[in-house]
Design an enzyme around this catalytic site. Structure first.
Site, PDB file in Angstrom:
ATOM      1  N   ARG A   1      17.689 111.241  63.377  1.00 14.01           N
ATOM      2  CA  ARG A   1      16.722 112.011  64.174  1.00 14.01           C
ATOM      3  C   ARG A   1      16.297 113.288  63.447  1.00 14.01           C
ATOM      4  NH1 ARG A   1      16.601 109.958  69.455  1.00 14.01           N
ATOM      5  NH2 ARG A   1      18.538 109.075  70.213  1.00 14.01           N
TER       6      ARG A   1
ATOM      7  N   PHE B   1      10.255  99.347  61.985  1.00 11.78           N
ATOM      8  CA  PHE B   1      11.162 100.215  62.718  1.00 11.78           C
ATOM      9  C   PHE B   1      11.286 101.534  61.975  1.00 11.78           C
ATOM     10  CE2 PHE B   1      14.962 101.935  64.615  1.00 11.78           C
ATOM     11  CZ  PHE B   1      14.712 101.684  65.951  1.00 11.78           C
TER      12      PHE B   1
ATOM     13  N   LYS C   1       2.305 102.255  67.842  1.00 14.10           N
ATOM     14  CA  LYS C   1       2.327 100.934  67.194  1.00 14.10           C
ATOM     15  C   LYS C   1       1.517  99.988  68.067  1.00 14.10           C
ATOM     16  CE  LYS C   1       7.150 100.839  65.902  1.00 14.10           C
ATOM     17  NZ  LYS C   1       8.401 100.064  66.070  1.00 14.10           N
TER      18      LYS C   1
ATOM     19  N   LYS D   1      15.657 111.409  73.934  1.00  8.47           N
ATOM     20  CA  LYS D   1      15.843 112.517  73.030  1.00  8.47           C
ATOM     21  C   LYS D   1      14.762 112.518  71.967  1.00  8.47           C
ATOM     22  CE  LYS D   1      20.900 111.778  73.138  1.00  8.47           C
ATOM     23  NZ  LYS D   1      20.995 110.383  73.642  1.00  8.47           N
ATOM     24  N   GLY D   2      14.088 111.370  71.799  1.00  6.70           N
ATOM     25  CA  GLY D   2      13.170 111.194  70.682  1.00  6.70           C
ATOM     26  C   GLY D   2      12.015 112.182  70.629  1.00  6.70           C
TER      27      GLY D   2
ATOM     28  N   ASP E   1       5.489 101.967  71.729  1.00  4.33           N
ATOM     29  CA  ASP E   1       5.761 100.703  71.053  1.00  4.33           C
ATOM     30  C   ASP E   1       5.252  99.572  71.956  1.00  4.33           C
ATOM     31  OD1 ASP E   1       6.917  98.989  69.150  1.00  4.33           O
ATOM     32  OD2 ASP E   1       8.848  98.993  70.156  1.00  4.33           O
TER      33      ASP E   1
ATOM     34  N   GLU F   1       5.847 112.183  73.866  1.00  7.53           N
ATOM     35  CA  GLU F   1       6.732 111.076  73.481  1.00  7.53           C
ATOM     36  C   GLU F   1       6.781 110.945  71.965  1.00  7.53           C
ATOM     37  OE1 GLU F   1       8.921 109.005  73.703  1.00  7.53           O
ATOM     38  OE2 GLU F   1       8.772 107.586  75.356  1.00  7.53           O
ATOM     39  N   ASP F   2       7.846 110.354  71.484  1.00  8.44           N
ATOM     40  CA  ASP F   2       7.955 110.106  70.047  1.00  8.44           C
ATOM     41  C   ASP F   2       7.061 108.950  69.613  1.00  8.44           C
ATOM     42  OD1 ASP F   2       9.486 108.221  71.447  1.00  8.44           O
ATOM     43  OD2 ASP F   2      11.310 108.536  70.278  1.00  8.44           O
TER      44      ASP F   2
HETATM   45  P1  IMP Z   1       8.409 101.208  74.362  1.00 13.64           P
HETATM   46  O1  IMP Z   1       8.656  99.867  73.724  1.00 13.64           O
HETATM   47  O2  IMP Z   1       6.972 101.651  74.170  1.00 13.64           O
HETATM   48  O3  IMP Z   1       8.830 101.220  75.786  1.00 13.64           O
HETATM   49  O4  IMP Z   1       9.294 102.264  73.569  1.00 13.64           O
HETATM   50  C1  IMP Z   1      10.523 102.672  74.082  1.00 13.64           C
HETATM   51  C2  IMP Z   1      11.258 103.618  73.176  1.00 13.64           C
HETATM   52  O5  IMP Z   1      11.827 102.845  72.142  1.00 13.64           O
HETATM   53  C3  IMP Z   1      10.478 104.692  72.459  1.00 13.64           C
HETATM   54  O6  IMP Z   1      10.237 105.835  73.235  1.00 13.64           O
HETATM   55  C4  IMP Z   1      11.439 105.008  71.332  1.00 13.64           C
HETATM   56  O7  IMP Z   1      12.420 105.935  71.769  1.00 13.64           O
HETATM   57  C5  IMP Z   1      12.032 103.658  71.036  1.00 13.64           C
HETATM   58  N1  IMP Z   1      11.371 103.059  69.856  1.00 13.64           N
HETATM   59  C6  IMP Z   1      10.319 102.210  69.816  1.00 13.64           C
HETATM   60  N2  IMP Z   1       9.992 101.899  68.543  1.00 13.64           N
HETATM   61  C7  IMP Z   1      10.861 102.598  67.766  1.00 13.64           C
HETATM   62  C8  IMP Z   1      11.042 102.718  66.344  1.00 13.64           C
HETATM   63  O8  IMP Z   1      10.315 102.151  65.507  1.00 13.64           O
HETATM   64  N3  IMP Z   1      12.056 103.534  65.933  1.00 13.64           N
HETATM   65  C9  IMP Z   1      12.875 104.207  66.798  1.00 13.64           C
HETATM   66  N4  IMP Z   1      12.738 104.126  68.130  1.00 13.64           N
HETATM   67  C10 IMP Z   1      11.742 103.333  68.609  1.00 13.64           C
HETATM   68 MG    MG Z   2      11.236 107.725  73.270  1.00 12.42          MG
END
Ligand code: IMP
Ligand code: MG
Length: 176
Positions: A163, A150, A129, A41-42, A101, A97-98
């Site tokens: 959100r 975070f 990040k 949903k992000g 990470d 994507e939002d």
């Molecule tokens: P990934 O670690 O790159 O696979 O990120 C997976 C998902 O974790 C992202 O698409 C976000 O929805 C969520 N996420 C990662 N970091 C944050 C944060 O700092 N705040 C909120 N959601 C996060």
């Molecule tokens: Mg996401």
């Protein structure tokens, strides 16, 4: 523990940056049609705002994935909760994507969608990040690089809350 949200990137800064990204994308896709894919949903607030600043024709689709992990970190394994409604074969696909990470989610998604024969496949993220990266992801459009904290707002949640904040904030925890 009670949490408190500190503003990291203001509403004005976020909106200004998204407008610039939209203009850049419009220039680089000139003469083409874009197929935006929102990762729910992000990504939803970002995609809607970004789409308003894109001037080439576009279509949209949505998918939902869940990564097996805890509240604040993801693992390498990703499960498709809702797949796309439409084929992406032959389309110029832009994943929205939002945040990137660890990179695990997008690494998996880019691989999976790439195998469905789009004409092109690019990634646009509001936040990045880079210090947290575990899996390699090629991001063509990125709004802001942020430190390892975070964050919430503009689609990003903590326990499904926040959100709707129109800015990006850092969640800070305080003892009660
Ligand atoms: P990934 O670690 O790159 O696979 O990120 C997976 C998902 O974790 C992202 O698409 C976000 O929805 C969520 N996420 C990662 N970091 C944050 C944060 O700092 N705040 C909120 N959601 C996060
Ligand atoms: Mg996401």
């Amino acid at each position: 523990m009670k949490e408190h949200v500190r503003v990291l990137i203001s509403e004005e800064e976020v909106d200004r940056r998204i407008a610039i990204l939209g203009e850049q994308i419009s220039r680089e896709y000139s003469g083409k049609q874009i197929h935006l894919i929102c990762v729910l949903k992000g990504g939803v607030f970002f995609m809607c705002e970004l789409a308003k600043h894109i001037t080439v024709p576009l279509t949209m689709d949505f998918m939902s994935v869940s990564s097996y992990g805890d509240a604040t970190s993801s693992s390498g394994r990703v499960r498709i909760v809702k797949d796309l409604d439409h084929t992406i074969e032959g389309k110029d696909v832009l994943i929205v994507e939002d945040i990137v990470d660890s990179g695990n989610t997008l690494h998996y998604l880019a691989d999976m969608l790439g195998s469905r024969k789009p004409a092109s496949l690019r990634i646009c993220t509001l936040l990045d990040k880079p210090s947290r990266r575990e899996a390699e992801v090629e991001v063509q459009y990125s709004g802001f690089e942020i430190p390892d904290a975070f964050v919430v707002g503009y689609g990003l949640d903590y326990k499904q809350l926040y959100r709707n904040l129109p800015y990006i904030g850092v969640v800070e925890f305080e003892e009660e």
